[in-house]
Design an enzyme around this catalytic site. Structure first.
Site, PDB file in Angstrom:
ATOM      1  N   HIS A 270     -33.330  18.776 -18.629  1.00 47.86           N
ATOM      2  CA  HIS A 270     -32.443  18.959 -17.482  1.00 47.86           C
ATOM      3  C   HIS A 270     -31.093  18.321 -17.799  1.00 47.86           C
ATOM      4  O   HIS A 270     -30.035  18.948 -17.653  1.00 47.86           O
ATOM      5  CB  HIS A 270     -33.072  18.347 -16.232  1.00 47.86           C
ATOM      6  CG  HIS A 270     -32.118  18.161 -15.091  1.00 47.86           C
ATOM      7  ND1 HIS A 270     -31.585  19.208 -14.380  1.00 47.86           N
ATOM      8  CD2 HIS A 270     -31.588  17.044 -14.530  1.00 47.86           C
ATOM      9  CE1 HIS A 270     -30.777  18.750 -13.445  1.00 47.86           C
ATOM     10  NE2 HIS A 270     -30.757  17.442 -13.509  1.00 47.86           N
TER      11      HIS A 270
ATOM     12  N   ASP B 244      -2.088  34.070 -25.610  1.00 48.49           N
ATOM     13  CA  ASP B 244      -3.500  33.804 -25.877  1.00 48.49           C
ATOM     14  C   ASP B 244      -3.594  32.368 -26.375  1.00 48.49           C
ATOM     15  O   ASP B 244      -2.615  31.624 -26.334  1.00 48.49           O
ATOM     16  CB  ASP B 244      -4.070  34.790 -26.912  1.00 48.49           C
ATOM     17  CG  ASP B 244      -5.593  34.992 -26.737  1.00 48.49           C
ATOM     18  OD1 ASP B 244      -6.362  34.003 -26.874  1.00 48.49           O
ATOM     19  OD2 ASP B 244      -6.000  36.113 -26.439  1.00 48.49           O
TER      20      ASP B 244
ATOM     21  N   TRP C  66     -32.012  12.319 -21.908  1.00 46.06           N
ATOM     22  CA  TRP C  66     -30.834  12.975 -22.495  1.00 46.06           C
ATOM     23  C   TRP C  66     -30.052  11.998 -23.362  1.00 46.06           C
ATOM     24  O   TRP C  66     -29.297  12.413 -24.231  1.00 46.06           O
ATOM     25  CB  TRP C  66     -29.934  13.581 -21.406  1.00 46.06           C
ATOM     26  CG  TRP C  66     -28.852  12.699 -20.893  1.00 46.06           C
ATOM     27  CD1 TRP C  66     -28.942  11.802 -19.867  1.00 46.06           C
ATOM     28  CD2 TRP C  66     -27.518  12.599 -21.384  1.00 46.06           C
ATOM     29  NE1 TRP C  66     -27.744  11.159 -19.700  1.00 46.06           N
ATOM     30  CE2 TRP C  66     -26.853  11.624 -20.599  1.00 46.06           C
ATOM     31  CE3 TRP C  66     -26.804  13.239 -22.403  1.00 46.06           C
ATOM     32  CZ2 TRP C  66     -25.515  11.275 -20.814  1.00 46.06           C
ATOM     33  CZ3 TRP C  66     -25.468  12.896 -22.607  1.00 46.06           C
ATOM     34  CH2 TRP C  66     -24.836  11.917 -21.813  1.00 46.06           C
TER      35      TRP C  66
ATOM     36  N   SER D 273     -18.792  23.309 -31.790  1.00 43.06           N
ATOM     37  CA  SER D 273     -18.167  24.157 -30.777  1.00 43.06           C
ATOM     38  C   SER D 273     -17.103  23.384 -30.011  1.00 43.06           C
ATOM     39  O   SER D 273     -15.972  23.841 -29.846  1.00 43.06           O
ATOM     40  CB  SER D 273     -19.241  24.683 -29.824  1.00 43.06           C
ATOM     41  OG  SER D 273     -18.646  25.265 -28.693  1.00 43.06           O
ATOM     42  N   SER D 274     -17.464  22.184 -29.551  1.00 42.91           N
ATOM     43  CA  SER D 274     -16.526  21.395 -28.744  1.00 42.91           C
ATOM     44  C   SER D 274     -15.308  20.974 -29.542  1.00 42.91           C
ATOM     45  O   SER D 274     -14.186  20.999 -29.030  1.00 42.91           O
ATOM     46  CB  SER D 274     -17.213  20.139 -28.205  1.00 42.91           C
ATOM     47  OG  SER D 274     -18.178  20.479 -27.255  1.00 42.91           O
TER      48      SER D 274
ATOM     49  N   HIS E 294     -19.573   7.259 -23.071  1.00 36.60           N
ATOM     50  CA  HIS E 294     -18.716   6.989 -21.938  1.00 36.60           C
ATOM     51  C   HIS E 294     -17.513   7.927 -21.884  1.00 36.60           C
ATOM     52  O   HIS E 294     -17.264   8.551 -20.846  1.00 36.60           O
ATOM     53  CB  HIS E 294     -18.321   5.523 -21.768  1.00 36.60           C
ATOM     54  CG  HIS E 294     -17.820   5.385 -20.394  1.00 36.60           C
ATOM     55  ND1 HIS E 294     -18.671   5.317 -19.308  1.00 36.60           N
ATOM     56  CD2 HIS E 294     -16.579   5.541 -19.905  1.00 36.60           C
ATOM     57  CE1 HIS E 294     -17.939   5.378 -18.205  1.00 36.60           C
ATOM     58  NE2 HIS E 294     -16.676   5.514 -18.532  1.00 36.60           N
TER      59      HIS E 294
ATOM     60  N   GLU F 154     -17.490  10.746 -22.937  1.00 38.08           N
ATOM     61  CA  GLU F 154     -18.085  12.048 -22.598  1.00 38.08           C
ATOM     62  C   GLU F 154     -18.073  12.287 -21.092  1.00 38.08           C
ATOM     63  O   GLU F 154     -17.773  13.386 -20.634  1.00 38.08           O
ATOM     64  CB  GLU F 154     -19.514  12.116 -23.143  1.00 38.08           C
ATOM     65  CG  GLU F 154     -20.397  13.217 -22.569  1.00 38.08           C
ATOM     66  CD  GLU F 154     -19.966  14.624 -22.937  1.00 38.08           C
ATOM     67  OE1 GLU F 154     -19.076  14.763 -23.812  1.00 38.08           O
ATOM     68  OE2 GLU F 154     -20.483  15.571 -22.335  1.00 38.08           O
TER      69      GLU F 154
ATOM     70  N   TYR G 103     -16.020  11.147 -18.993  1.00 37.04           N
ATOM     71  CA  TYR G 103     -14.654  11.433 -18.576  1.00 37.04           C
ATOM     72  C   TYR G 103     -14.212  12.806 -19.046  1.00 37.04           C
ATOM     73  O   TYR G 103     -13.454  13.486 -18.355  1.00 37.04           O
ATOM     74  CB  TYR G 103     -13.707  10.313 -19.027  1.00 37.04           C
ATOM     75  CG  TYR G 103     -13.945   9.113 -18.179  1.00 37.04           C
ATOM     76  CD1 TYR G 103     -14.787   8.093 -18.602  1.00 37.04           C
ATOM     77  CD2 TYR G 103     -13.420   9.042 -16.895  1.00 37.04           C
ATOM     78  CE1 TYR G 103     -15.067   7.024 -17.764  1.00 37.04           C
ATOM     79  CE2 TYR G 103     -13.694   7.982 -16.066  1.00 37.04           C
ATOM     80  CZ  TYR G 103     -14.517   6.970 -16.501  1.00 37.04           C
ATOM     81  OH  TYR G 103     -14.816   5.930 -15.671  1.00 37.04           O
TER      82      TYR G 103
ATOM     83  N   SER H 206      -6.212  19.019  -8.390  1.00 35.72           N
ATOM     84  CA  SER H 206      -4.761  18.818  -8.309  1.00 35.72           C
ATOM     85  C   SER H 206      -4.002  20.133  -8.226  1.00 35.72           C
ATOM     86  O   SER H 206      -2.821  20.134  -7.885  1.00 35.72           O
ATOM     87  CB  SER H 206      -4.275  18.028  -9.526  1.00 35.72           C
ATOM     88  OG  SER H 206      -4.888  16.760  -9.548  1.00 35.72           O
TER      89      SER H 206
ATOM     90  N   HIS I 244     -21.111  -1.033 -20.626  1.00 33.04           N
ATOM     91  CA  HIS I 244     -21.604  -1.224 -19.262  1.00 33.04           C
ATOM     92  C   HIS I 244     -22.870  -0.401 -19.034  1.00 33.04           C
ATOM     93  O   HIS I 244     -23.523  -0.530 -18.015  1.00 33.04           O
ATOM     94  CB  HIS I 244     -20.545  -0.912 -18.202  1.00 33.04           C
ATOM     95  CG  HIS I 244     -20.103   0.527 -18.153  1.00 33.04           C
ATOM     96  ND1 HIS I 244     -18.785   0.895 -18.173  1.00 33.04           N
ATOM     97  CD2 HIS I 244     -20.792   1.686 -18.066  1.00 33.04           C
ATOM     98  CE1 HIS I 244     -18.686   2.213 -18.102  1.00 33.04           C
ATOM     99  NE2 HIS I 244     -19.890   2.717 -18.024  1.00 33.04           N
ATOM    100  N   HIS I 245     -23.234   0.427 -20.002  1.00 38.81           N
ATOM    101  CA  HIS I 245     -24.512   1.124 -19.950  1.00 38.81           C
ATOM    102  C   HIS I 245     -25.614   0.263 -20.549  1.00 38.81           C
ATOM    103  O   HIS I 245     -26.768   0.683 -20.603  1.00 38.81           O
ATOM    104  CB  HIS I 245     -24.436   2.438 -20.728  1.00 38.81           C
ATOM    105  CG  HIS I 245     -23.405   3.391 -20.213  1.00 38.81           C
ATOM    106  ND1 HIS I 245     -23.661   4.300 -19.211  1.00 38.81           N
ATOM    107  CD2 HIS I 245     -22.097   3.563 -20.553  1.00 38.81           C
ATOM    108  CE1 HIS I 245     -22.552   5.000 -18.958  1.00 38.81           C
ATOM    109  NE2 HIS I 245     -21.591   4.574 -19.755  1.00 38.81           N
TER     110      HIS I 245
ATOM    111  N   THR J  46      -8.150   5.520 -10.979  1.00 43.84           N
ATOM    112  CA  THR J  46      -8.913   6.532 -10.252  1.00 43.84           C
ATOM    113  C   THR J  46      -8.541   6.499  -8.777  1.00 43.84           C
ATOM    114  O   THR J  46      -8.372   7.540  -8.138  1.00 43.84           O
ATOM    115  CB  THR J  46     -10.420   6.304 -10.429  1.00 43.84           C
ATOM    116  OG1 THR J  46     -10.700   6.110 -11.814  1.00 43.84           O
ATOM    117  CG2 THR J  46     -11.212   7.490  -9.928  1.00 43.84           C
TER     118      THR J  46
ATOM    119  N   LYS K 284      -5.350   8.262  -8.113  1.00 42.41           N
ATOM    120  CA  LYS K 284      -5.493   9.724  -8.026  1.00 42.41           C
ATOM    121  C   LYS K 284      -5.990  10.136  -6.640  1.00 42.41           C
ATOM    122  O   LYS K 284      -5.470  11.071  -6.034  1.00 42.41           O
ATOM    123  CB  LYS K 284      -6.441  10.243  -9.101  1.00 42.41           C
ATOM    124  CG  LYS K 284      -5.873  10.078 -10.505  1.00 42.41           C
ATOM    125  CD  LYS K 284      -6.779  10.692 -11.566  1.00 42.41           C
ATOM    126  CE  LYS K 284      -6.513  12.156 -11.775  1.00 42.41           C
ATOM    127  NZ  LYS K 284      -5.285  12.420 -12.522  1.00 42.41           N
TER     128      LYS K 284
ATOM    129  N   ARG L  85     -35.954   4.975 -13.044  1.00 39.96           N
ATOM    130  CA  ARG L  85     -35.713   6.377 -13.332  1.00 39.96           C
ATOM    131  C   ARG L  85     -36.654   6.859 -14.422  1.00 39.96           C
ATOM    132  O   ARG L  85     -37.306   6.066 -15.100  1.00 39.96           O
ATOM    133  CB  ARG L  85     -34.247   6.607 -13.718  1.00 39.96           C
ATOM    134  CG  ARG L  85     -33.790   5.841 -14.928  1.00 39.96           C
ATOM    135  CD  ARG L  85     -32.316   5.957 -15.180  1.00 39.96           C
ATOM    136  NE  ARG L  85     -31.904   7.234 -15.720  1.00 39.96           N
ATOM    137  CZ  ARG L  85     -30.788   7.429 -16.428  1.00 39.96           C
ATOM    138  NH1 ARG L  85     -29.993   6.408 -16.664  1.00 39.96           N
ATOM    139  NH2 ARG L  85     -30.459   8.613 -16.873  1.00 39.96           N
TER     140      ARG L  85
END
Lengths: 529, 390
Positions: free
Chosen positions: A77, A106, A147, A173-174, A257, A259, A261, A272, A306-307, A332, A335, A454
Site C-alpha cells: 500500500h 514541449d 514501505w 524514471s524520476s 525526508h 521525498e 517534500y 497557489s 527525526h524519523h 510552512t 505559506k 503501527r
C-alpha cells in the site's frame, strides 16, 4: 536564459493515433495523460490494499488474511501509493502544465520524457510480481517489510532482488523526469518570463526537480547496499559482519525526508494557482512564497533523523534534529498565512477546484500540527511507530498531496479536454471524500496516543472502537473515488464546451490558448509583459 | 453552499479539543496517553498537552479567519476583490511570532529530553533482548558473572494466539487482556530507578511501555539504554514498536510492578529455580527417548515457540516456513539438525536458539522433532551432545 523558438509548421500537422501513438509519443500532453492514467490505476491498486488492511483491522482477530499477508499489504500500500500514485500523478501534472505555463512548445527532452514514463509499468510489475510467486498466495510472498524496508528485516526477504530492481527503475524514471523539468524551465521560458514572473506551480516543480536529483541516487545507493549484503557477501547493515543496521536508517531517511517534500511541494504550487483564481485576487506575497518553498526544500535535507528518535542517538543529535525539524513550521506557516491572505477581501466563488484547495489548506495544516508534535523529540518517544504517526502522514499525504492532485485535475481538466466537468458530480465527490477522509484518519490520532503500534495485523481489544470508525470511513473514501473516475471519463467524452479562459479569475499562459489545448501549442513563443 | 457545512470541521475540532482537555482523566476512553506511572511519562504528558494546546489555539485562529473570509468575501455577497498582494510588516510578524512560539516549545522539550536520556544512578539493570517473536529479560546483578543471572523468555500465551487465529470475536472476548498476556512477566520493583539495556537478536524490535513513557529500539549489534521509575504497583502492558516480521503484533511486554521487598523475594526464588534447572540440564544424566520426547513436545508447542512457524503438526507454511514433518533436516544427520537449531539460518527467520534454551531443552526439542509426526528416526539427543556441539 530563455530563447525564442519557432518550429516548421509542416512537422506539426502530425497527430498520430492508435497504439503506436501512445507507445512512441514524445508529446508532453500525451505523456502527461499517460502518467495521470498510470497514477490513477496505481491509486486504485494501492487503495485495494488499503481496504484489505482496514477490513482486517475492523475487529481484533485475524478474519481475512494471515499476519504475513497483512504485512505485505501495508508494505505494498505504501510503496504503490508513494511511487505509483502520488509521484507519477504530480509528474503527469508537470508534463501537461509546465510547458503550457511557460509558453514552451514541449519539454526540453521529449524522447527521454517518453522513456521516463514507459519505465514505470515495468517497475510496477517488478514490484508486484513476487506476490504471485511460490505457489502459496495467501501466505503473502510479496514485499512484507514496510514501505521503509529497514534492514535487517528486509534482508530476510526471499525475493529481495525484484524489489531492489523495481526501486532502481523508479529512480531512473524520476531522475530523468527531473532533469527534463529543470532543462525545460531554465531554458524554454517565453521571452519576458523572468524567474520571478513564473507561476508558483512552475517554481514548486523546479525546486522539487532539484530535490529529486539530489536524493533519488541516495535511495539507489541504499537499495544497492541491500542487494550486495544479501547476494554478494557485504555487511553494510549486518552487525555480525561489522556493519550497522542504523546506517540503513540514516541513508534511507536522508532520501526519505526530502521525498515527502517532493510529494508536497507541487501540491503547494497547485493550491497557489487555484486560490487566486477563485478569489479573483493575486497571490499574496509571491516572493515570500518562492523563498518559503526554497527554505522548506533546503531544510528538508537536514532534518532526516527525526524519523529515528528512538534509535539510540546521542542527546546532542536528538536536540539538533528537534530544533531543525520544528523550524520547518516557520516557512510552512508563511505559506498557509499567504493563502489565507489571498482569500482575504477577495471575491470568492466555490467551484470544485476551490473546494479541494480550501480543504487542502485546512486539513494539511492539521497534518502539519501533528508533524510539529512529532518533531518534539521527548514527546515522540510516545508517538513513534504508533498510529499517531500514521494519522499525521495520511493527513499530509491524502488531504495534502492527493487533494492537491485532485484539485489540479478539476482545475485543468476543461483545458485538457475542452469540456466542463459536471459541477454537481464534482461537489458530490468532494463532500463524500472530505467527510470520509476525516472519519478514516482523525480517530487514528487517538488510537496512536492510546498506544496502538503501527503495522499491527491484530490489536488489543481496547483499540476496537476507533479502528471500526476508521475502517468504515476508509470504505466510503475508497468507493467515493469511483465517482471521480466516472466524472473524468464522462468529461473526456463530452460536456458543456469550455472557453479558453475557463475560469473568470484565471491568469496565466495556459488560459490564452484554446480549450482543448491544441496537440501542439506555443509553436511560436508568446511575449510575456 | 450553506455556512454550517464549512463549520463542520471546526466544530469537530472543538469537540475533540474538549475531550482532550480532560486528558489523563479520560484515559479509559482512550483519547489520550495511557495513565502515566513514571516521572518521564508525566513529563511527556505535560509537554504533549502544552504543544497540543498551542496547536489548537493557532488552528482556531487561522481557521476562524478562513471561515469568516469564506463567508464574507464571496462574490455572491457582492464582495469586490481588493488588489493588495503584499505587506512586509505583516509578513515579518507572522514569520517572527511563530519562531518565538517554537522557542517556547523547544526550551521545556530540551529539559525533558535531557532528563529522559540520563540513565545514570540506577538501582537495577535489566537487559532486554528483542527476538522474533518474543522478549528475553535478564536481571543483571553485581557479581560480573552473567552465567548466573536470572533470565527468561517472555512470550504471548497460546490462548491468545489461538483466539487470534480463530478470528472469532466471541472467543477473543473470553480471553483476558487479549494480545497482552505473557507466560513470564517482567517483574520490577516500584520506587527504584531501573535501567534497561536494550538489544536485538535478529532484526530491529522496539521496547515500548506506554505507561512508563519508555520506547527504545532493540537493534542487533547495539546496546541502547533507557530508564524508568515505576511510581505505583500494578500490571503494565506494552508492545513491540518496530516492524519485525510475521508476529510483530504478537510479542507484548507485560510488567508486574511490586514492592521492593516482594521483588527481592521473587528474584531470590527465581535464582534458586535457575540454579536447579541448570543443575538438571548440566548433569551427565542420560535421558530416555520417552522422557525427552515428552519434554520436547512441551517446548516445541510452548517455550521454544517452534510451532509458531513450523506449525502445530510440523506442517510449516511453505515456502517461507519449511515443514519439519518428513524434512531432510529432521530425518537426516543429527549433527546438522543440532547445528541449525543452535545457530539458526542467517538471512532467514530461523533464529539461533543457543541462548534461548539450555542443553536439556535443546536436546528434548530436537529429539521430539526427530520422532514426531511419523519422522520416527528413533534418534535420542542427550544434553551432553548439545554441550559438545556448542
Amino acid at each position: 536564459m530563455s530563447t525564442t523558438m519557432t518550429h516548421e509548421a509542416a512537422h506539426h500537422e502530425e497527430h498520430p493515433t492508435g497504439l503506436k501513438r501512445w507507445l512512441f509519443t514524445t508529446n508532453h500532453k500525451d505523456i502527461g495523460t499517460l502518467y495521470l492514467w498510470f497514477s490513477f490505476t496505481m491509486f486504485i491498486i494501492g487503495g485495494i490494499f488499503a481496504l484489505v488492511i482496514r477490513a482486517e483491522l475492523f475487529e481484533p482477530g485475524m478474519q481475512i488474511v494471515q499476519p504475513n499477508f497483512f504485512n505485505m499489504m501495508t508494505t505494498l500500500h505504501g510503496l504503490v501509493m508513494v511511487f505509483g500514485a502520488i509521484m507519477p500523478g504530480f509528474v503527469g501534472l508537470a508534463n501537461w502544465q509546465v510547458p503550457l505555463m511557460i509558453g514552451a512548445p514541449d519539454m526540453a527532452l521529449p524522447r527521454m520524457n517518453n522513456w521516463s514514463f514507459w519505465i514505470l509499468p515495468f517497475a510496477g510489475i517488478m514490484l508486484l510480481a513476487p506476490m504471485f510467486m511460490g505457489g502459496n498466495f495467501a501466505s503473502g510472498q510479496g514485499p512484507n517489510f514496510g514501505w521503509t524496508f529497514y534492514e535487517p528485516l528486509s534482508g530476510q526477504y526471499q525475493h529481495l532482488a525484484y524489489f531492489v530492481f523495481a526501486i532502481h527503475l523508479l529512480g531512473f524514471s524520476s531522475i530523468m523526469g527531473a532533469i527534463n523539468i529543470i532543462a525545460t524551465i531554465l531554458n524554454m521560458r517565453a521571452p519576458g518570463m523572468t524567474l520571478m514572473k513564473m507561476p508558483l506551480f512552475v517554481w514548486t516543480w523546479l525546486i522539487t526537480a532539484f530535490l529529486l536529483i539530489a536524493v533519488m541516487p541516495v535511495l539507489a545507493g541504499c537499495v544497492t547496499m541491500m542487494l550486495t549484503d544479501k547476494y554478494f557477501g557485504t555487511s553494510f547493515f549486518n552487525a555480525a559482519g561489522g556493519g550497522d543496521p542504523v546506517l540503513f536508517q540514516h541513508v534511507f531517511w536522508f532520501f526519505g525526508h526530502p521525498e515527502v517534500y517532493i510529494m508536497i511541494l507541487p501540491a503547494f504550487g497547485v493550491v497557489s494557482q487555484i486560490i487566486p483564481t477563485f478569489a479573483r485576487k493575486k497571490l499574496f506575497g509571491y516572493s515570500s512564497m518562492v523563498y518559503a518553498t526554497a527554505s522548506i526544500a533546503f531544510l528538508s535535507f537536514i532534518v532526516w533523523a527525526h524519523h529515528m528518535f528512538t534509535v539510540g542517538m546521542p542527546v546532542a543529535g536528538e536536540l539538533y534534529f528537534m530544533y531543525a525539524t520544528v523550524l520547518i513550521a516557520v516557512p510552512t506557516g508563511v505559506k498557509v498565512f499567504n493563502w489565507v491572505a489571498t482569500m482575504w477581501r477577495g471575491s470568492m466563488t466555490f467551484e470544485t477546484p476551490m473546494l479541494w484547495a480550501l480543504a487542502f489548506v485546512i486539513l494539511f495544516t492539521i497534518g502539519g500540527f501533528s508533524g510539529l508534535m512529532l518533531g518534539v523529540a521527548p514527546a515522540d518517544i510516545q508517538y513513534q511507530d504508533t498510529y499517531f504517526v500514521v494519522a499525521h502522514f495520511h493527513y499530509v499525504l491524502v488531504t495534502g498531496a492527493l487533494f492537491g492532485i485532485i484539485a489540479a485535475v478539476y482545475y485543468w481538466l476543461p483545458k485538457w479536454t475542452g469540456n466542463m466537468y459536471s459541477e454537481k458530480l464534482g461537489k458530490w465527490h468532494f463532500w463524500l471524500s472530505v467527510i470520509s477522509v476525516n472519519v478514516t484518519f482523525f480517530p487514528m490520532h487517538f488510537t496512536g496516543l492510546a498506544g496502538m503500534p503501527r503495522r499491527y495485523a491484530d490489536y488489543p481489544v481496547m483499540f476496537t472502537d476507533f479502528n471500526q470508525i476508521s475502517s468504515v470511513g476508509a470504505f466510503f473514501f475508497g468507493f467515493s473515488q469511483l465517482l471521480f473516475l466516472f466524472l473524468v471519463i464522462k468529461t473526456i467524452r463530452g460536456g458543456q464546451k469550455a472557453t479558453a479562459q475557463v475560469w473568470e479569475g484565471a491568469d496565466g499562459l495556459e488560459w490564452t490558448i484554446p480549450s482543448p489545448a491544441p496537440y501542439h501549442s506555443f509553436a511560436t513563443a508568446p511575449e510575456v509583459k | 453552499m450553506s455556512v454550517s457545512k464549512h463549520k463542520k470541521p471546526l466544530l469537530g475540532l472543538v469537540a475533540m479539543a474538549m475531550l482532550l482537555v480532560a486528558g489523563p482523566a479520560l484515559a479509559e476512553l482512550h483519547f489520550n496517553f495511557q495513565e502515566p506511572v513514571s516521572p518521564n511519562a508525566h513529563e511527556i504528558m505535560t509537554l504533549h498537552m502544552r504543544i497540543f494546546w498551542i496547536c489548537v489555539v493557532i488552528a482556531i485562529g487561522v481557521f476562524s479567519v478562513m471561515f469568516y473570509s469564506m463567508f464574507k468575501h464571496r462574490k455572491s455577497k457582492g464582495a469586490v476583490p481588493a488588489t493588495f498582494h503584499e505587506n512586509t510588516k505583516v509578513e515579518v510578524l507572522w514569520t517572527v511570532i511563530p519562531f518565538l512560539i517554537l522557542i517556547f516549545v523547544a526550551v521545556p522539550a530540551t529539559k525533558a529530553l535531557l532528563t529522559i536520556e540520563n540513565t545514570s544512578g540506577s538501582d537495577l539493570t535489566v537487559k532486554v533482548t528483542g527476538m522474533q517473536w518474543k522478549w528475553k529479560y535478564e536481571y543483571v546483578d553485581n557479581d560480573n558473572d552473567p552465567s548466573n543471572n536470572v533470565s527468561f523468555i517472555s512470550s504471548l500465551v497460546a490462548a491468545d494466539r489461538k483466539a487470534s487465529e480463530s478470528g472469532d470475536p466471541a472467543q477473543i472476548a473470553k480471553v483476558p487482556h487479549y494480545l497482552q498476556t505473557v507466560d513470564h512477566e517482567l517483574v520490577l520493583p516500584v520506587g527504584k530507578k531501573i535501567r534497561f539495556l536494550v538489544t536485538g537478536a535478529d532484526v530491529i524490535h522496539s521496547f515500548y511501555v506506554p505507561s512508563f513513557g519508555v520506547k527504545k529500539d532493540a537493534i542487533p549489534g547495539y546496546v541502547n539504554e533507557t530508564w524508568t521509575e515505576i511510581q505505583k504497583p500494578g500490571t503494565y502492558r506494552g508492545d513491540c514498536a518496530e516492524l519485525c516480521g510475521q508476529d510483530h503484533a504478537f510479542m507484548p511486554i507485560v510488567v508486574k510492578a511490586v514492592s521492593d521487598a516482594d521483588f527481592k523475594t521473587w528474584l531470590a526464588k527465581k535464582k534458586a529455580e535457575a540454579e536447579a534447572a541448570a543443575a538438571e540440564a548440566d548433569s551427565n544424566k542420560v535421558w530416555t527417548l520417552k522422557d525427552l520426547y515428552a519434554k520436547g513436545d512441551k517446548i516445541f508447542h510452548g517455550k521454544g515457540g517452534c510451532h509458531g512457524c513450523h506449525g502445530e503438526n510440523g506442517q510449516g507454511n511453505p515456502p517461507v516456513f519449511p515443514p519439519l514433518k518428513g524434512s531432510k533436516i529432521a530425518t537426516g544427520p543429527v549433527k546438522d539438525h543440532i547445528h541449525l537449531v543452535l545457530n539458526g539460518k542467517p538471512g532467514t527467520a530461523m533464529a539461533a536458539y543457543r541462548d534461548q534454551l539450555n542443553d536439556l531443552e535443546l536436546a528434548a526439542v530436537i529429539t521430539y522433532e526427530r520422532n514426531a509426526w511419523g519422522n520416527n528416526t528413533g534418534d535420542v539427543v542427550q544434553p551432553a551432545d548439545i554441550k559438545a556441539a556448542r
